[in-house]
Design an enzyme around this catalytic site. Structure first.
Site, short mmCIF file in Angstrom:
data_model
loop_
_atom_site.label_atom_id
_atom_site.label_comp_id
_atom_site.label_asym_id
_atom_site.label_seq_id
_atom_site.Cartn_x
_atom_site.Cartn_y
_atom_site.Cartn_z
N PRO A 293 0.79 -1.25 0.00
CA PRO A 293 0.00 0.00 0.00
C PRO A 293 0.81 1.29 0.00
CG PRO A 293 0.01 -1.02 2.17
CD PRO A 293 0.67 -1.99 1.25
N LYS A 297 -1.74 2.43 -4.63
CA LYS A 297 -2.07 2.08 -6.02
C LYS A 297 -3.13 1.00 -6.20
CE LYS A 297 0.61 4.97 -8.05
NZ LYS A 297 -0.11 6.20 -8.48
N TYR A 385 3.03 8.92 -8.64
CA TYR A 385 2.04 9.00 -7.54
C TYR A 385 0.70 9.52 -8.05
CZ TYR A 385 0.48 9.28 -2.68
OH TYR A 385 -0.17 9.08 -1.49
C1 PHB Z 1 -4.89 5.73 3.14
O1 PHB Z 1 -5.49 4.75 3.60
O2 PHB Z 1 -5.33 6.89 3.23
C2 PHB Z 1 -3.59 5.51 2.43
C3 PHB Z 1 -3.08 4.23 2.34
C4 PHB Z 1 -1.85 4.04 1.69
C5 PHB Z 1 -1.17 5.15 1.15
C6 PHB Z 1 -1.73 6.40 1.25
C7 PHB Z 1 -2.95 6.58 1.89
O3 PHB Z 1 0.01 4.98 0.54
#
Ligand code: PHB
Ligand code: APR
Length: 391
Positions: A293, A297, A385
């Site tokens: 995570p 993505k 990103y």
């Molecule tokens: C989120 O759950 O807000 C989240 C999860 C992983 C990320 C960024 C945000 O890399």
């Protein structure tokens, strides 16, 4: 029962596919093992690439997202005792991301499908797929204790990593690529106003930490922990203590606490199967690939897959042509591997690996210093990103 496209799974992949097909007048039936309320309340990630948010808005399911979502044009990278902003807008010609929870996206899609008279069958059981190599594949399932059979032209295998579609492909057909990371994420949802305008990705000797959010009242925070960590060992006070330790490095900056609404631990892996198609079964989303995570993505890649699949199916019904269908797997995998690379890179740069030594620690800090001080390097991060352009 008969339909044109049978879709297994009402996650982002299945629901966006059903929605896009509907917009081209193609009928589908979505089968989901869980209840509607479970799907609409399951806490998952919440960052949408520019392209994903644009697609939802342009196809008429983005109204609430545009009202309640948070548009971000940058993130903060924290390492050593400092924070460094990556200016997405300046580095990508104005692009950004939308912070809007995955389950809210699913709520909007389900409402739109049902309003348009779509068929979404929740709480189905014993789903299995048959005759995948034939012209009329079938999905058998039980609904309200009745055995049912759905005949269709194509099956969208959108049932996630633990679904039945991928395992239905005979042994030896799929090549599997996998990397398991030696850590996990402990995540919390807290009723605390976010202590930062934008997301903070923090490299720290105690391990990675991420400050994210859901709204001006709700924070979403993550901590790197052991892969076999037991959440029972993490009372809320210990979680906050660790978040303070890893995030409070900048002079005078404080992390605001609040009641913890939900907490859980998710493992970290990179996973891809090739090809993403077997006969009339097309795998999309987590059924074909998993990303750690760290790059936010997972949802976006699922949407990217079904964008390609919907276009291919639309072409088939419009002209009988099968080129796009035949190229579905190869087209998706080009993006899948680029996104895998980015997610692995973010994970490797920001997490502490147990077998790393002091050299590795300095190398990570040097990479973060380079990424945040070189326009070329920060542009690479920014364009990945916000989302690579669609083919
Ligand atoms: C989120 O759950 O807000 C989240 C999860 C992983 C990320 C960024 C945000 O890399
Ligand atoms: N029959 C019907 N539905 C099933 C079955 C089955 N046998 N097995 C699983 N499902 C359902 C799950 O309950 C889930 O709702 O399929 C859906 C798959 O959804 P996701 O796991 O969300 O996968 P996907 O749509 O590919 O989206 C990927 O979701 O989980 C996040 O982090 C992940 O962001 C990524 C995104």
């Amino acid at each position: 029962m008969k339909t044109q496209v049978g879709i297994v799974g009402a996650g982002p992949a299945g629901l966006v596919l059903s929605h896009l097909l509907h917009l081209s007048g193609i009928e589908s039936v979505v089968l989901e093992t869980h209840s509607r309320s479970y799907v609409e309340e399951r806490v998952r990630a919440g960052v949408l690439e520019q392209g994903t948010a644009d697609l939802l808005r342009e196809t008429g399911v983005g109204e609430r997202m545009m009202r309640q979502g948070l548009i971000h044009h940058g993130i903060e990278l924290q390492f050593g005792r400092g924070r460094h902003r990556i200016d997405f807008a300046g580095l990508t010609g104005g692009k950004g991301v939308m912070v809007y929870a995955q389950h809210e996206v699913l709520k909007d899609l389900i409402a739109a499908r049902l309003e348009a008279g779509g068929t979404l069958l929740f709480d189905v059981e014993d789903v299995n797929v048959q005759e995948l190599q034939g012209p009329k594949p079938k999905i058998r399932f039980r609904k309200d204790s009745e055995e049912e059979e759905l005949e269709c032209d194509f099956i969208g295998g959108c049932d996630g990593f633990h679904g039945i579609c991928r395992p239905s492909i005979p042994e030896g057909v799929l090549k599997v690529f996998e990397k398991i990371y030696p850590f996990a994420w402990l995540g919390i949802l807290a009723e605390a106003p976010p202590s930062s305008q934008e997301l903070i990705y923090a490299h720290h000797e105690r391990g990675f930490a991420l400050l994210s959010m859901r709204s001006p009242k709700i924070s979403r925070l993550y901590l790197q922990c052991a892969p076999d960590e037991d959440i029972a060992n993490w009372p809320d006070s210990r979680i906050w203590q660790e978040l303070h330790a890893r995030l409070e490095v900048a002079e005078g900056w404080k992390l605001t606490e609040g009641p913890v609404l939900q907490k859980g631990i998710t493992g970290m892996r990179s996973f891809v199967v090739e090809p993403m198609q077997y006969g009339r079964l097309f795998l999309a989303g987590d059924s074909a690939h998993i990303v750690p995570p760290t790059g936010a993505k997972g949802l976006n890649l699922a949407v990217a897959d079904v964008r390609v699949l919907a276009a291919a199916i639309v072409e088939f019904y419009a002209s009988g042509k099968t080129e796009l269908l035949e190229r579905y797997s190869e087209t998706c995998l080009r993006r899948v591997w680029k996104v895998q690379r980015f997610s692995w890179w973010m994970t490797s740069m920001l997490h502490r690996f147990a077998d790393d030594n002091s050299f590795d620690m300095r190398r990570q800090l040097a990479e973060l210093d380079y990424v945040t001080s070189s326009r070329a390097a920060s542009q690479t991060l920014a364009e990945n990103y916000v989302g690579l352009p669609f083919e």
